[in-house]
Design an enzyme around this catalytic site. Structure first.
Site, PDB file in Angstrom:
ATOM      1  N   HIS A 374     -87.187 -50.384  61.925  1.00 46.36           N
ATOM      2  CA  HIS A 374     -88.000 -51.607  61.960  1.00 46.36           C
ATOM      3  C   HIS A 374     -88.716 -51.833  63.281  1.00 46.36           C
ATOM      4  O   HIS A 374     -89.299 -52.904  63.475  1.00 46.36           O
ATOM      5  CB  HIS A 374     -87.134 -52.837  61.697  1.00 46.36           C
ATOM      6  CG  HIS A 374     -86.544 -52.906  60.331  1.00 46.36           C
ATOM      7  ND1 HIS A 374     -87.147 -53.593  59.300  1.00 46.36           N
ATOM      8  CD2 HIS A 374     -85.418 -52.377  59.820  1.00 46.36           C
ATOM      9  CE1 HIS A 374     -86.392 -53.497  58.214  1.00 46.36           C
ATOM     10  NE2 HIS A 374     -85.337 -52.756  58.500  1.00 46.36           N
ATOM     11  N   LYS A 567     -93.026 -67.859  64.449  1.00 46.33           N
ATOM     12  CA  LYS A 567     -92.252 -66.614  64.439  1.00 46.33           C
ATOM     13  C   LYS A 567     -91.407 -66.616  65.707  1.00 46.33           C
ATOM     14  O   LYS A 567     -91.583 -67.476  66.567  1.00 46.33           O
ATOM     15  CB  LYS A 567     -93.170 -65.388  64.390  1.00 46.33           C
ATOM     16  CG  LYS A 567     -94.293 -65.381  65.448  1.00 46.33           C
ATOM     17  CD  LYS A 567     -95.209 -64.174  65.295  1.00 46.33           C
ATOM     18  CE  LYS A 567     -96.312 -64.386  64.263  1.00 46.33           C
ATOM     19  NZ  LYS A 567     -96.464 -63.263  63.343  1.00 46.33           N
ATOM     20  N   ARG A 568     -90.481 -65.660  65.837  1.00 45.57           N
ATOM     21  CA  ARG A 568     -89.719 -65.581  67.076  1.00 45.57           C
ATOM     22  C   ARG A 568     -90.663 -65.499  68.272  1.00 45.57           C
ATOM     23  O   ARG A 568     -91.739 -64.894  68.182  1.00 45.57           O
ATOM     24  CB  ARG A 568     -88.791 -64.351  67.036  1.00 45.57           C
ATOM     25  CG  ARG A 568     -87.614 -64.533  66.112  1.00 45.57           C
ATOM     26  CD  ARG A 568     -86.719 -65.660  66.576  1.00 45.57           C
ATOM     27  NE  ARG A 568     -86.013 -65.320  67.779  1.00 45.57           N
ATOM     28  CZ  ARG A 568     -84.697 -65.121  67.859  1.00 45.57           C
ATOM     29  NH1 ARG A 568     -83.933 -65.252  66.782  1.00 45.57           N
ATOM     30  NH2 ARG A 568     -84.130 -64.808  69.009  1.00 45.57           N
ATOM     31  N   LYS A 573     -95.372 -60.464  70.683  1.00 41.05           N
ATOM     32  CA  LYS A 573     -96.033 -61.243  69.632  1.00 41.05           C
ATOM     33  C   LYS A 573     -97.142 -62.132  70.191  1.00 41.05           C
ATOM     34  O   LYS A 573     -97.941 -62.686  69.459  1.00 41.05           O
ATOM     35  CB  LYS A 573     -95.008 -62.094  68.874  1.00 41.05           C
ATOM     36  CG  LYS A 573     -93.966 -61.275  68.092  1.00 41.05           C
ATOM     37  CD  LYS A 573     -92.964 -62.171  67.399  1.00 41.05           C
ATOM     38  CE  LYS A 573     -91.781 -61.415  66.798  1.00 41.05           C
ATOM     39  NZ  LYS A 573     -92.131 -60.740  65.516  1.00 41.05           N
ATOM     40  N   THR A 678     -94.078 -60.112  58.278  1.00 42.72           N
ATOM     41  CA  THR A 678     -94.006 -60.508  56.868  1.00 42.72           C
ATOM     42  C   THR A 678     -94.543 -61.926  56.668  1.00 42.72           C
ATOM     43  O   THR A 678     -94.962 -62.275  55.567  1.00 42.72           O
ATOM     44  CB  THR A 678     -92.556 -60.424  56.338  1.00 42.72           C
ATOM     45  OG1 THR A 678     -91.669 -60.951  57.320  1.00 42.72           O
ATOM     46  CG2 THR A 678     -92.172 -58.987  56.049  1.00 42.72           C
ATOM     47  N   LYS A 682     -96.947 -64.109  53.724  1.00 35.01           N
ATOM     48  CA  LYS A 682     -96.640 -65.430  53.164  1.00 35.01           C
ATOM     49  C   LYS A 682     -97.818 -66.380  53.312  1.00 35.01           C
ATOM     50  O   LYS A 682     -98.153 -67.131  52.389  1.00 35.01           O
ATOM     51  CB  LYS A 682     -95.407 -66.031  53.866  1.00 35.01           C
ATOM     52  CG  LYS A 682     -94.130 -65.248  53.605  1.00 35.01           C
ATOM     53  CD  LYS A 682     -92.989 -65.640  54.556  1.00 35.01           C
ATOM     54  CE  LYS A 682     -91.920 -64.544  54.524  1.00 35.01           C
ATOM     55  NZ  LYS A 682     -90.928 -64.684  55.607  1.00 35.01           N
TER      56      LYS A 682
HETATM   57  C1  Z57 Z   1     -86.513 -57.665  63.542  1.00 29.83           C
HETATM   58  O1  Z57 Z   1     -86.660 -58.894  63.035  1.00 29.83           O
HETATM   59  C2  Z57 Z   1     -87.459 -56.688  63.316  1.00 29.83           C
HETATM   60  C3  Z57 Z   1     -87.274 -55.442  63.823  1.00 29.83           C
HETATM   61  C4  Z57 Z   1     -86.150 -55.156  64.564  1.00 29.83           C
HETATM   62  O2  Z57 Z   1     -85.947 -53.932  65.055  1.00 29.83           O
HETATM   63  C5  Z57 Z   1     -85.205 -56.133  64.779  1.00 29.83           C
HETATM   64 BR1  Z57 Z   1     -83.686 -55.743  65.747  1.00 29.83          BR
HETATM   65  C6  Z57 Z   1     -85.380 -57.392  64.280  1.00 29.83           C
HETATM   66  C7  Z57 Z   1     -88.647 -57.029  62.451  1.00 29.83           C
HETATM   67  C8  Z57 Z   1     -89.968 -56.490  62.966  1.00 29.83           C
HETATM   68  O3  Z57 Z   1     -90.204 -56.939  64.275  1.00 29.83           O
HETATM   69  C9  Z57 Z   1     -91.076 -56.962  62.031  1.00 29.83           C
HETATM   70  O4  Z57 Z   1     -92.317 -56.414  62.413  1.00 29.83           O
HETATM   71  C10 Z57 Z   1     -90.769 -56.552  60.605  1.00 29.83           C
HETATM   72  O5  Z57 Z   1     -91.698 -57.145  59.716  1.00 29.83           O
HETATM   73  C11 Z57 Z   1     -89.386 -56.997  60.206  1.00 29.83           C
HETATM   74  O6  Z57 Z   1     -88.423 -56.528  61.138  1.00 29.83           O
HETATM   75  C12 Z57 Z   1     -88.980 -56.491  58.831  1.00 29.83           C
HETATM   76  O7  Z57 Z   1     -89.218 -55.131  58.707  1.00 29.83           O
END
Ligand code: Z57
Length: 841
Positions: A374, A567-568, A573, A678, A682
């Site tokens: 991810h 978002k976080r 970001k 994501t 939405k």
């Molecule tokens: C997290 O929320 C995501 C990736 C990570 O390696 C960790 Br730890 C936490 C997120 C990504 O930052 C997003 O870009 C992605 O949409 C989401 O994971 C789901 O794939």
């Protein structure tokens, strides 16, 4: 012990089996019964909390009936199951979702109303289940919804944290963290006190040869912690399938050991042991995209993995099949590297406990696991120090060394003499101390590795995992672009839009086959339809405006352009780019004549999101946003033209109010850093446009909806490296408009500028790693295009309709079907007509 009811008695059993309610009267009866008996209250003592509890228990009973049937059906069918291992499940609320998925919300609404309650008030009583940080945890929750809705035999496995992600309060502009104790009353979980697994830590390994000359390893000593299962039913939409999410909770092994201590007068230390064990599942680590390498975190990972694997293997053994059939019956998906120990644990079970040969076991292991990556951010890639590992999991470390040895031998055979390659791909990093590289272990131990959007999947193949593509070939690496569940993120969050779409596309079928949205294209220029469409957006903005008023005290104009970034909070970001843009807008407004001001589209800039408690720069960004809001919102020169809002404690239930209310939302990460994103999906699905960089899923959203319907800006991923190099080794001059913004900050216009020195300094003096200055001009220009475009409401509305019509691809159902076909090799289990499912259109 045989637990089945004997054959001759089963008729009696069946006669009295619970029947799910389908009518309003039966629902009311259940609610009253739960208030009066389960909760021991009366009609003179039934507040909204009690009504929420009773309504939830009524639905829980209903879900568990279907849950039981689903589990029986899946056991009898004996087909392949999926196990989704995730350290995070960001579920949000369950009641509204359960009512909609079983199709009984209208009945519940009428029933509650007859009993004197408004359903919205009842829904709002529920505490979010917030066992996740952000995108990764919410993705897992969407996947559970899709797997159940598509009738896949699938379980989620996770940890039952006592404290979910902290609650965020804003005090004097600063983030303050408050613990989220959410288990006070949780009707959605079923404790399984009969399902308890012993998990071992520490100790040592004794090796010897048995009579047959076979090498045997015994992991002995150390301490035992007990894992108790808690099951949460996951209802599919418009199907009886109700899957299971099993969460593990830790407890000390109470038994002789404790007793001995207790009897010998060591009461305090036996209580301390208890507390130490309970600490394992006590709290969710609040970091998103950051690995901190803490021992307790590794303990959590092994605790959860060991209990889950034990459970999975036990279920497999009941089928009495040969071990070689394990991967035909079981697919395990690793959500990031957090559960990578499962690879080692399964190998350990097979060779140490079940006596299989290494090779035979390893074939089973690699055919069982799939790994989803991810992130490419280096600070998020998990590494564990070898000494820490050695102490906590001595046998696992040995197995990792063996896995690595066999792997490096195979690399050596393929690339003879390439010592650099061996060093680069080794699972053990030769640093001081040595580190175990979890992503490399996950790749070596899985049969498929996937990224979460096309650009991201390409990036991992050409950067961080490049060597592994050479070693294993390109077919091991694939892409599954993320998706979201349209049930929660359209039907539940935006009921009026869902209803309008249903009325034009022949019912709620689009919620199961999101490509049906295509049929909306023909209404893109339909006057009547556009009017209704715009009215719904306006109503959603009014709802958010009221929420803003009640939580912040600020009045915002619902006719203004709502520009949202939730978002976080993370430098990659780039919320800082957004707030600097806001300050630039403020400067522009201040410099305008009253005549010029009249031509500007009023705007509300809305922010929300949590910063990791130890992430100072992120907290500084929150502070700046709040301070800018405090100045701008009361400046009479500005009035309605600009309002700046920070929404406290962004979470799933708040996202359900915020998402439907955007005109534009911002997804503006430095190109190449956001794996997918994501929330971008939405917002578009709810009729908002987006301003974004060419990053993550933004690129595929553009491909689907058309480039006229999105505001893209900024440098491309392929240019990032060179730009960074220039900042560090060439000349680095800042964008002149950004300099003006910094000058204003430094004049103490937003409070003591000292507080923001680290933030401006990271861009001015420390290389501007996230390219804020490089992208600033392009960002400002694009925001001007947004202003212009918004003035033409007719065209704007058409763009949003066309966009929604083209979002079918981003359903998590599509995504789950791709996993099922390309990675898991599992099929849905069709459902017969035996269920008493209530359907609502
Ligand atoms: C997290 O929320 C995501 C990736 C990570 O390696 C960790 Br730890 C936490 C997120 C990504 O930052 C997003 O870009 C992605 O949409 C989401 O994971 C789901 O794939």
């Amino acid at each position: 012990v045989e637990a089945s009811i004997p054959e001759p008695q089963r008729d009696a059993w069946k006669k009295f089996q619970a029947k799910p309610f389908v009518s309003k009267d039966d629902f009311e009866k259940e609610v009253v019964r739960h208030v009066e008996t389960t909760l021991a209250r009366s009609m003179f003592n039934c507040d909204e909390t009690a009504a929420y509890a009773a309504a939830s228990l009524a639905f829980r009973d209903r879900l568990i009936t279907e849950w039981n049937r689903t589990q029986q059906r899946q056991t009898f069918a004996d087909t392949k199951r999926v196990y989704y291992l995730s350290l995070e499940f960001l579920m949000g609320r369950a009641l509204d979702n359960a009512m909609l998925n079983v199709g009984l919300k209208n009945i519940a609404k009428e029933g509650l109303s007859e009993l004197g309650f408004r359903i919205e008030d009842i829904i709002n009583q529920e505490h979010d289940a917030a066992l996740g940080n952000g995108g990764l945890g919410r993705l897992a929750a969407c996947f559970l919804d899709s797997m159940a809705s598509l009738n896949f035999p699938a379980w989620g496995y996770g940890l039952r944290y006592k404290y979910g992600i902290f609650k965020q309060e804003i005090v004097d502009g600063y983030q303050v963290e408050v613990p989220d104790y959410w288990l006070d009353f949780n009707p959605w979980e079923f404790p399984r006190h009969d399902i308890v697994v012993d998990v071992q830590f520490y100790g040592g390994v004794r090796k010897y040869q048995d009579e047959a000359g076979k090498n045997v390893a015994v992991w002995e000593g150390g301490e035992i912690v007990k894992a108790t299962a808690y099951d949460v039913p996951i209802p599919g939409f418009n199907t009886p399938t109700t899957n299971n999410m099993r969460l593990w909770s830790s407890k000390a092994a109470s038994g002789e050991f404790d007793f001995q201590k207790f009897n010998s007068g060591d009461y305090e230390s036996s209580v301390a042991d208890q507390q130490r064990a309970e600490t394992i599942s006590a709290v969710l680590y609040p970091n998103d995209n950051l690995d901190r390498g803490k021992e307790l975190r590794l303990k959590q990972q092994y605790f959860w993995v060991a209990a889950s694997l034990y459970d999975i293997v036990r279920r497999f053994k009941k089928s009495k099949r040969a071990w070689s059939e394990f991967p035909d019956q079981i697919a395990i998906q690793l959500n990031d590297t957090h559960p990578t120990l499962a690879i080692v644990e399964l190998q350990r079970i097979l060779i140490d406990m079940e006596g299989l040969d290494w090779d035979e076991a390893w074939t089973i292991v690699t055919n069982t696991f799939g790994y989803t990556n991810h992130t490419v951010l280096p600070e998020a890639l998990e590494k564990w120090s070898v000494p820490l590992f050695q102490n906590l999991l001595p046998r696992h470390l040995q197995i990792i060394y063996d896995i690595n040895m066999f792997f490096l031998q195979s690399v050596e055979r393929k690339f003879p003499g390439d010592r650099d390659m061996l060093g680069r791909v080794s699972i053990i990093e030769e640093s001081q101390p040595k580190m175990v590289r979890m992503a490399f272990l996950a790749i070596v131990g899985s049969h498929k590795v996937n990224g979460v959007a096309e650009l991201h999947s390409d990036l991992i193949k050409t950067t961080i995992f490049k060597d592994f593509v050479k070693i294993f070939g390109p077919d091991k690496f694939t892409n599954v672009t993320n998706g979201i569940t349209p049930r929660r993120w359209l039907h539940q969050a935006n009921p009026r839009l869902s209803e309008l779409i249903a009325s034009k596309t022949g019912g709620l079928g689009f919620l199961k086959d999101l490509n049906v949205l295509n049929e909306l294209e023909k209404f893109a220029d339909d006057k009547e339809f556009k009017k209704e469409w715009a009215e719904i957006k306006y109503a959603n903005k009014v709802r958010l405006a009221k929420y803003i008023k009640s939580t912040t005290g600020v009045t915002v104009n619902p006719a203004a352009l709502f520009d949202i970034q939730v978002k976080r909070i993370h430098e990659y970001k780039r919320q800082q780019l957004n707030i600097f843009g806001v300050i630039h807008r403020y400067l522009t407004i201040k410099a305008m004549t009253p005549e010029e001001r009249k031509k500007l589209a009023p705007r509300v800039s809305i922010f929300g999101g949590k910063a990791a408690p130890g992430y100072w720069m992120a907290k500084t960004i929150i502070h700046l946003i709040n301070n800018v809001g405090a100045v701008v919102n009361k400046d009479p020169d500005v009035g309605d033209l600009l309002k700046v809002i920070f929404l406290e404690d962004y979470n799933v239930s708040k996202a359900e109010i915020i998402t439907p209310a955007s005109d534009v939302s911002e997804h503006i990460s430095t190109a190449g850093t956001e794996a997918s994103g994501t929330s971008n999906m939405k917002f578009v699905l709810n009729g908002g446009l987006i301003i974004g960089t060419c990053d993550g899923a933004n690129i595929e959203i553009t491909r689907e909806i058309g480039e006229n319907n999105i505001f893209l800006f900024g440098n491309l991923a392929e240019d990032v490296e060179d730009l960074r190099h220039t900042h560090n080794y060439g000349s680095h001059t800042l964008d002149p408009d950004l300099v003006k913004v910094f000058d204003l900050i430094k004049s103490n216009a937003f409070g003591d500028a000292g507080a923001f020195g680290a933030l401006t300094g990271s861009i001015e003096d420390h290389g501007d790693y996230y390219l804020v200055s490089d992208d600033f001009h392009s960002y400002i220009q694009t925001q001007t295009l947004v202003d212009e475009a918004y003035k033409n409401q007719e065209e704007w509305i058409t763009k949003t309709i066309l966009s929604v019509a083209r979002m079918g691809f981003f359903s998590s159902d599509r995504c789950i079907n791709e996993y099922a076909e390309m990675i898991w090799n599992v099929e849905p289990l069709p459902v017969g007509k035996e269920s008493g499912l209530g359907k609502e259109e």
